[in-house]
Design an enzyme around this catalytic site. Structure first.
Site: not given
Ligand code: PGA
Ligand code: ZN
Length: 417
Positions: A41, A155, A164, A205, A240, A281, A308, A333, A360-363, A384
């Site tokens: 996303s 996701h 999320e 995730e 999120d 988020e 984000d 990120k 934060s990570h990514r998906s 996250k």
């Molecule tokens: P993404 O999702 O890594 O697919 O963008 C994570 C988020 O939206 O925080």
């Molecule tokens: Zn997000």
């Protein structure tokens, strides 16, 4: 002082089985490598993730990014000191574009993160200490994790839906205890989902992805799982929404229902009051600056509102959001912006303005645990990293356990309230 002697790059796989880039940098004596994650996303304004768009890997190959590292970046940085600020500056000059479309943010980030790891190795210090030093962070802490235990939206193959549903162990003495309690809730949720829906399949995730239509029912499930595991208020909730995925020019859509920005905010308010939600988020679309302002004026004094897709870890966006009071926390990120130095600057601007920062990570993730060291080194206080399942997620949780053990009483577990 030993300088960079060689750089290698290669195409490897992420947790979704898509190609991504790994860079390996060496001084001869030491070498370090890093792998870049990838979102689904993805925010419209993120730095460009360079993909080959050719037939191999359905267009997702990253051989152009690999050759940019080998043929272009390496020429400039071989012989340089292992100093990420300098290396990032050189790469930014080489690229020269607003969104890193020449070299690719993925190519640049692989080199940037590997440089940090190499510098830490050379100095014989942990990676979090190197990141602490370059960011000027005074004290270290272990973050409160946000664990995504029910996956929805993109996701989990669902449309017009909150992406999320997370738990946050806020009332615990240590990261280790908070993580344990969260894992107990995760397993209690697994039994509930199995009982009610027959199977407990996982989304991207690592959270469960049952075909539950409404956010209310999902949050009820989580509430029940928390109670069954023996916890209460000490386990808070976070969302999120990834609302850019359900925004249609002038309205939002939850399932089949059309909502104005105001109605969506009322919906969040109702959910937050009912389910002990302390953080939301991307409640509004990445271009709906008016909606964000309204959200923050209505909920901002009670709830953490995290940007984000709105902010894409970009200081220009963060500056505007601070001025317009659009939100009160940054989701950081590293691959949204493409270099470690710029990501650190984004965090610093946020701290300076009393915002919270969630690393934060990514998906689409990998076995790389860079962000676990980053969240500690920045003293960000919140992480996250998805569900406590699937190795690309647990690798980060486990790295935090290692760091906590290593630091002992030199780093406390973050108190959010
Ligand atoms: P993404 O999702 O890594 O697919 O963008 C994570 C988020 O939206 O925080
Ligand atoms: Zn997000």
């Amino acid at each position: 002082m030993a300088a960079i002697k060689s750089i290698k790059a290669r195409e490897v796989l992420d947790s979704r089985g898509n190609p991504t880039i790994e860079a390996e940098i060496s001084t001869g004596k030491f070498s370090a490598s890093s792998i870049v994650p990838s979102g689904a996303s993805t925010g419209k304004y993120e730095a460009l993730e360079l993909r080959d768009k050719e037939s191999r890997y359905n267009g997702k190959g990253v051989l152009k990014a690999v050759s940019n590292v080998k043929d272009i970046i390496s020429k400039k940085i071989i012989g340089q000191e292992v100093d990420v600020e300098k290396i990032d500056r050189l790469m930014l000059e080489l690229d020269g574009t607003e969104n890193k479309s020449k070299l690719g943010a993925n190519a640049m980030l692989a080199v940037s993160m590997a440089t940090c790891k190499l510098a830490a190795l050379k100095q014989n210090i942990p990676l979090y200490s190197y990141l602490q030093n370059i960011s000027g962070t005074k004290k270290l802490s272990l973050p409160v994790p946000m664990l995504n235990i029910i996956n929805g939206g993109k996701h989990a193959g669902m449309e017009n839906d909150i992406q999320e549903h997370m738990i946050m162990p806020v009332g615990f003495k240590s990261y280790k205890e908070g993580l344990r309690a969260s894992v107990e809730v995760y397993h209690s949720l697994k039994s509930l989902v199995k009982k009610k829906y027959g199977s407990a399949l996982l989304g991207d995730e690592g959270g469960f992805a049952p075909k539950v239509e409404s956010s209310h029912s999902r949050l009820e499930l989580i509430k029940e799982a928390i109670e069954k595991a023996g916890y209460g208020e000490e386990m808070a909730l976070a969302l999120d929404c990834a609302s850019s995925e359900f925004f249609y020019e002038d309205h939002y859509k939850m399932g089949d229902k059309k909502l104005s920005a105001g109605e969506l905010i009322d919906f969040y308010k109702e959910l937050a009051e009912k389910y002990n939600i302390i953080s939301i988020e991307d409640g509004m679309d990445e271009d709906d600056w008016e909606g964000w302002k309204e959200l923050t004026s209505k909920l901002g004094n009670k709830i953490q509102l995290v940007g984000d897709d709105l902010l894409v870890t970009n200081v220009n966006k963060i500056k505007r959001a601070i001025e317009e009071k659009s939100c009160n926390a940054l989701l950081l990120k590293v691959n949204q912006i493409g270099t470690v130095t710029e990501a650190i600057n984004a965090a610093k601007m946020s701290f300076d303005n009393n915002w919270n920062v969630v690393v934060s990570h990514r998906s689409g993730e990998t076995e790389d645990t860079f962000i676990a060291d980053l969240v500690v080194g920045l003293n960000a206080g919140q992480s996250k990293f998805g569900a406590p399942a699937r190795s690309e997620r647990t690798a980060k949780y486990n790295r935090l356990l290692q760091i906590e053990a290593e630091l002992g009483n030199k780093a406390a577990y973050t108190k959010l309230r």
